[in-house]
Design a protein around this motif. Sequence first.
Motif, PDB file in Angstrom:
ATOM      1  N   SER A 489       8.241  43.942   8.579  1.00 21.00           N
ATOM      2  CA  SER A 489       9.241  42.872   8.542  1.00 21.00           C
ATOM      3  C   SER A 489       9.468  42.280   9.926  1.00 21.00           C
ATOM      4  CB  SER A 489      10.565  43.404   7.982  1.00 21.00           C
ATOM      5  OG  SER A 489      10.933  44.622   8.596  1.00 21.00           O
ATOM      6  N   SER A 490       8.505  42.451  10.810  1.00 24.02           N
ATOM      7  CA  SER A 490       8.560  41.825  12.132  1.00 24.02           C
ATOM      8  C   SER A 490       7.160  41.776  12.707  1.00 24.02           C
ATOM      9  CB  SER A 490       9.490  42.600  13.074  1.00 24.02           C
ATOM     10  OG  SER A 490       9.008  43.905  13.298  1.00 24.02           O
ATOM     11  N   ALA A 491       6.950  40.859  13.641  1.00 17.85           N
ATOM     12  CA  ALA A 491       5.653  40.678  14.280  1.00 17.85           C
ATOM     13  C   ALA A 491       5.847  40.628  15.791  1.00 17.85           C
ATOM     14  CB  ALA A 491       4.991  39.388  13.787  1.00 17.85           C
ATOM     15  N   ARG A 492       4.794  40.825  16.517  1.00 19.85           N
ATOM     16  CA  ARG A 492       4.853  40.858  17.979  1.00 19.85           C
ATOM     17  C   ARG A 492       5.128  39.466  18.531  1.00 19.85           C
ATOM     18  NH1 ARG A 492       1.128  40.699  22.460  1.00 19.85           N
ATOM     19  NH2 ARG A 492      -0.372  39.747  21.035  1.00 19.85           N
ATOM     20  N   SER A 493       6.062  39.394  19.463  1.00 23.33           N
ATOM     21  CA  SER A 493       6.329  38.129  20.155  1.00 23.33           C
ATOM     22  C   SER A 493       5.481  38.055  21.423  1.00 23.33           C
ATOM     23  CB  SER A 493       7.810  38.014  20.498  1.00 23.33           C
ATOM     24  OG  SER A 493       8.205  39.021  21.424  1.00 23.33           O
ATOM     25  N   ARG A 558      13.057  37.704   9.047  1.00 23.53           N
ATOM     26  CA  ARG A 558      14.298  37.057   8.619  1.00 23.53           C
ATOM     27  C   ARG A 558      15.391  37.470   9.598  1.00 23.53           C
ATOM     28  NH1 ARG A 558      13.658  41.616   5.664  1.00 23.53           N
ATOM     29  NH2 ARG A 558      15.508  42.885   5.207  1.00 23.53           N
ATOM     30  N   PRO A 559      16.403  36.640   9.787  1.00 17.70           N
ATOM     31  CA  PRO A 559      17.435  36.945  10.784  1.00 17.70           C
ATOM     32  C   PRO A 559      18.146  38.253  10.475  1.00 17.70           C
ATOM     33  CG  PRO A 559      17.570  34.647  10.114  1.00 17.70           C
ATOM     34  CD  PRO A 559      16.617  35.313   9.166  1.00 17.70           C
ATOM     35  N   ILE A 560      18.580  38.928  11.513  1.00 20.87           N
ATOM     36  CA  ILE A 560      19.360  40.150  11.379  1.00 20.87           C
ATOM     37  C   ILE A 560      20.773  39.864  11.877  1.00 20.87           C
ATOM     38  CG2 ILE A 560      18.842  41.121  13.679  1.00 20.87           C
ATOM     39  CD1 ILE A 560      18.461  43.836  12.245  1.00 20.87           C
ATOM     40  N   ASP A 561      21.755  40.458  11.223  1.00 19.33           N
ATOM     41  CA  ASP A 561      23.168  40.190  11.511  1.00 19.33           C
ATOM     42  C   ASP A 561      23.725  41.303  12.396  1.00 19.33           C
ATOM     43  OD1 ASP A 561      25.826  39.564  11.577  1.00 19.33           O
ATOM     44  OD2 ASP A 561      26.123  39.541   9.402  1.00 19.33           O
ATOM     45  N   LEU A 582      15.842  50.510  30.083  1.00 19.72           N
ATOM     46  CA  LEU A 582      15.524  49.252  29.434  1.00 19.72           C
ATOM     47  C   LEU A 582      16.796  48.505  29.080  1.00 19.72           C
ATOM     48  CD1 LEU A 582      12.861  50.665  26.950  1.00 19.72           C
ATOM     49  CD2 LEU A 582      12.352  49.007  28.759  1.00 19.72           C
ATOM     50  N   ASP A 583      16.750  47.197  29.202  1.00 20.83           N
ATOM     51  CA  ASP A 583      17.759  46.337  28.595  1.00 20.83           C
ATOM     52  C   ASP A 583      17.164  45.734  27.324  1.00 20.83           C
ATOM     53  OD1 ASP A 583      19.688  46.755  30.537  1.00 20.83           O
ATOM     54  OD2 ASP A 583      19.024  45.083  31.775  1.00 20.83           O
ATOM     55  N   VAL A 584      18.039  45.135  26.516  1.00 20.88           N
ATOM     56  CA  VAL A 584      17.597  44.526  25.264  1.00 20.88           C
ATOM     57  C   VAL A 584      18.035  43.065  25.261  1.00 20.88           C
ATOM     58  CG1 VAL A 584      17.720  44.593  22.755  1.00 20.88           C
ATOM     59  CG2 VAL A 584      17.812  46.727  24.052  1.00 20.88           C
ATOM     60  N   ARG A 585      17.077  42.173  24.997  1.00 22.32           N
ATOM     61  CA  ARG A 585      17.403  40.746  24.923  1.00 22.32           C
ATOM     62  C   ARG A 585      17.304  40.300  23.474  1.00 22.32           C
ATOM     63  NH1 ARG A 585      14.513  38.140  29.207  1.00 22.32           N
ATOM     64  NH2 ARG A 585      12.611  38.240  27.931  1.00 22.32           N
ATOM     65  N   ILE A 586      18.340  39.612  23.007  1.00 18.43           N
ATOM     66  CA  ILE A 586      18.348  39.084  21.648  1.00 18.43           C
ATOM     67  C   ILE A 586      18.342  37.558  21.702  1.00 18.43           C
ATOM     68  CG2 ILE A 586      19.466  41.094  20.643  1.00 18.43           C
ATOM     69  CD1 ILE A 586      22.118  39.560  20.709  1.00 18.43           C
ATOM     70  N   THR A 587      17.685  36.960  20.711  1.00 22.06           N
ATOM     71  CA  THR A 587      17.607  35.507  20.632  1.00 22.06           C
ATOM     72  C   THR A 587      17.951  35.090  19.210  1.00 22.06           C
ATOM     73  OG1 THR A 587      15.880  35.451  22.311  1.00 22.06           O
ATOM     74  CG2 THR A 587      16.117  33.490  20.937  1.00 22.06           C
ATOM     75  N   ASP A 588      18.812  34.058  19.079  1.00 22.16           N
ATOM     76  CA  ASP A 588      19.175  33.594  17.745  1.00 22.16           C
ATOM     77  C   ASP A 588      18.233  32.487  17.294  1.00 22.16           C
ATOM     78  OD1 ASP A 588      19.983  31.199  18.913  1.00 22.16           O
ATOM     79  OD2 ASP A 588      22.118  31.704  18.864  1.00 22.16           O
ATOM     80  N   GLN A 589      18.428  31.997  16.072  1.00 21.34           N
ATOM     81  CA  GLN A 589      17.496  31.030  15.511  1.00 21.34           C
ATOM     82  C   GLN A 589      17.573  29.657  16.173  1.00 21.34           C
ATOM     83  OE1 GLN A 589      20.303  30.436  11.527  1.00 21.34           O
ATOM     84  NE2 GLN A 589      18.188  31.062  11.353  1.00 21.34           N
ATOM     85  N   SER A 590      18.590  29.459  17.028  1.00 20.99           N
ATOM     86  CA  SER A 590      18.674  28.212  17.790  1.00 20.99           C
ATOM     87  C   SER A 590      17.998  28.326  19.147  1.00 20.99           C
ATOM     88  CB  SER A 590      20.147  27.810  17.995  1.00 20.99           C
ATOM     89  OG  SER A 590      20.774  27.575  16.747  1.00 20.99           O
ATOM     90  N   VAL A 636      16.902  36.389  15.596  1.00 24.63           N
ATOM     91  CA  VAL A 636      15.540  36.313  15.066  1.00 24.63           C
ATOM     92  C   VAL A 636      14.508  36.958  15.991  1.00 24.63           C
ATOM     93  CG1 VAL A 636      16.001  34.241  13.713  1.00 24.63           C
ATOM     94  CG2 VAL A 636      15.200  34.032  16.085  1.00 24.63           C
ATOM     95  N   GLU A 637      14.920  37.350  17.185  1.00 20.79           N
ATOM     96  CA  GLU A 637      13.978  37.996  18.103  1.00 20.79           C
ATOM     97  C   GLU A 637      14.705  39.065  18.902  1.00 20.79           C
ATOM     98  OE1 GLU A 637      10.705  36.900  21.628  1.00 20.79           O
ATOM     99  OE2 GLU A 637      12.059  35.344  20.839  1.00 20.79           O
TER     100      GLU A 637
END
Length: 907
Positions: A489-493, A558-561, A582-590, A636-637
């Motif tokens: 349910s996810s692919a490599r960016s 698909r987006p995660i909430d 490590l830090d974690v970066r999140i990106t929304d669909q915009s 989404v990422e």
Amino acid sequence: MGHRRTLGWVAVAALLVTGTATAITTPAVSAPGAAASAVKGGERGAWDVRQVGAGQYVVSWTSPTRFPLTSDRPTIVGPAGLAIGAPTIAADGRTVQATVAASARPDPADLDVLLSGDRLDAAGDDRLKTGAVPTRDFDLPGTVTLPDDPATPGPYDVSTSDYTLPPVQIEGMPEPIEMVGHVVEPAAGSATGPRPLVLFLHGRHSVCYDPNDENGGDGAWPCEAPQLEIPSQLGYDYAQRVLASQGYATVSVRVNGINAQDYRLADGGADARAEIVEEHLAHWNTLAAAHEVDMDRVVLVGHSRGGEGVDRASLEIPLSAPYRIAGQVLIAPTNFGVQTAAYVPTVTLLPYCDGDVSDLQGQKFTDVARDLVAGDTSLKSSVLVMGANHNYFNTEWTPDIAQAPAWDDWGGEETSTCHPDNADRLTPEEQQAVGTAYIAGAVHLFADGDQDVLPLFDGSRARVASTGDAQVISHAIGGGRDVRAPGVSSARSLPDGASTRLCSSAVAQTRVASCASGVDYGWVWPHWTEAWDAAPTRSFFEMRWTAAGQSGGLLLDRPIDLSAGRLELRTIVDPENGPVELDVRITDQSGDSAVLDAVGDVLPALAAGPDTAKYWAQALVADPSGAAGVDLAHVVEVELVSVSPQGRVWVADLAAAPAQLAPVPDRRLATLDLHSVTVDEGDSNGGEQVTAEVPFDIVGEITAPATVVVMTTGQGRGEKQRFTLDLAPGQTSGSIPVSYRPDNRDDYPRAQTQVAIWATRNVMTDQYAGALTVKDDDPTPRLTVEAVDKTVREGGFAEWKVQLARGIDYDLFVVGKIVNGPGADLTVGDVGEQWVERYLGPDANPDKTLWSYRAMVYEQIRAGGRSMIIKVPIRRDDRAEGRESLTLKFRELGKVYTRTVYVKPSR
């Protein structure tokens, strides 16, 4: 199989069913002693390879000493191209064998015998091969102490009692299984209200001991005087007393009878243990009113093979049963069947220094559940207990505490993290304190819904006071988590500076696609599948970096909430590269992004060196609540951003985790029982294939399209097939097609195709292995044995021709025994030197008769052939001798042939 039968029994085979060439049994009892290293000696043992069918071989290895009675089992392993069946142990207690399907005769040089992480057939102990790698300090920054300690004794006085019921006869075991329970419960008159029931089941351990001889544990089952039974059921009394003081009824049951006989069952006795659990629960159902027990809140606790046994009970017991499994705790469990109980909350305790089930295969109870069924919100938690071994969770398996001889199962290097002299290793008392806290915590969570203890199990860095300085880490799936898996349910960016890829969990160090590519032998990787294991594999996200600020990650299908919970990534840290930050970066669909700090900052490396390093996933937790400018409901990422200057990690999955556990639906998953079938071969039909069906039944109802992975081995010479089988909603039965080619030629009496099934979606296996056995029905051709020439001269050959009336489909090994014949017999000095070297050895006396050495000569008629000649060279010695003779006796195809060749007198 549980409640679809009236506690009847069908023996469950192991992942690949063993061959039928040799009936094999094992001793009822094994002497107490330190586990895998006990079989090491000055010798390395002996291999034997025998062909038993077209493309089928029985491979065995005999140890110089007896195997110990442990939860893990000696297993023959080899390269990925071989289909190796489940292991069985011979009556001598030191020989392990398995059936191998291969196109050519297996070479023992390509095989190993593995037990508890050590290759028994190789020199030394793999667990001691640490080299010069130092251990690293293990640190868990950010750990909080919970205010409520589940190990705190409660207000109630406790009482103990023991019961014995009529034994239960289980198919496949000659001796019935005892029904013995050790009860610890609140004292009479305690106003607890309805009490949950906690049932403990111990694992596989020695069963008899001699109180006057610490090495006197050998003997028949049942134990014979002066030997006594080891009371393994008493080993959890320390935890039972705490639970009883808190208002729980507890019982610990004994299964020495299974331990003494489960070698007969290729599943290791898991279903037998499940049946005994169900028998005890049925008994408690009759006691419930008198003991104020709420049978709708039953928690099962299983240790070692007892863990696999209680899980099997959980997946078998239907909702219609007069009791309900509210949850289970599995302590250092085996999981030979690669199974898990859907909709049953489960905590699996994994001892870091487990010297018995050293591969930590209990991790599969968590991992298999991830993709099994949508809507299963039951918590599946894995808890890694640093410094804990396998045995000390049971006081009757603990030295200086147990009534019988006991031992530390860890067998590694003195300088390793797990050695008893290392400060990081837990003492028995410390380990049992951890056991009490986590068993009681899980019981509170599952039976009473006490979510204050949840941080002990959900990947949070949390502890309680009663565990002292012990370090424990966890991760979880289920519980309402919304999971995204690499490749599913996810692919490599697109990475930035870092090197990333999706890799396969199939362990093959020489294959680039494997997550273990380039890693040396000897590591423990509980999430990955060994090369010799045919179970389904998964994809992982791998990232390497060489500088701070490099990144890589996953694009979600698909987006995660993340608006109402935290982000968790089950992350394996490469022990060879040390701890990572490590830090974690999140990106929304915009396209808006934010960087989140990881809770606790550093993910430690789990030791170093092949005897202690673990490729086990820790929870990388990030709190998104403070992220500004990002739509947390539509992420989404997810990317990892390196803070440490270098490192390597693998991500099993990521999830949005709620603050509280979600309710668990009142459901059970349908189970599949695979059977075995035997058919007559039949006549040839112009070379056409015939298809037989290996049947299976579905117990319960399949409510959504389901899939299983099927593997068949042995249909042709070395042939194996692997495919996915779809099951339709409402399906109640089916079959696995297995093809073979009948003919009119004599063959091995039975040819077997092994069938194994692994559940992958919307169904679970119960009896997970079966076989098609084809009985040969063609007559054996007539065989003749004659001397080629009845009289020969010195310098020539004595020859015997063995001939079949027609070809056969198996290799016929022809053996001629030299026996006392008529007249003067040839002596050792009368035959060729090379022949003597081969058949008699270099020290044979030339003046002794050949027959006095009981020598045997042998040759082979290959499959499809019809004849062969056995030759013995007659030496020309230029001495005057009278007529001499050489007589061979053959026993072939049920008949005896005695034939003599004479040597003419020489002058």
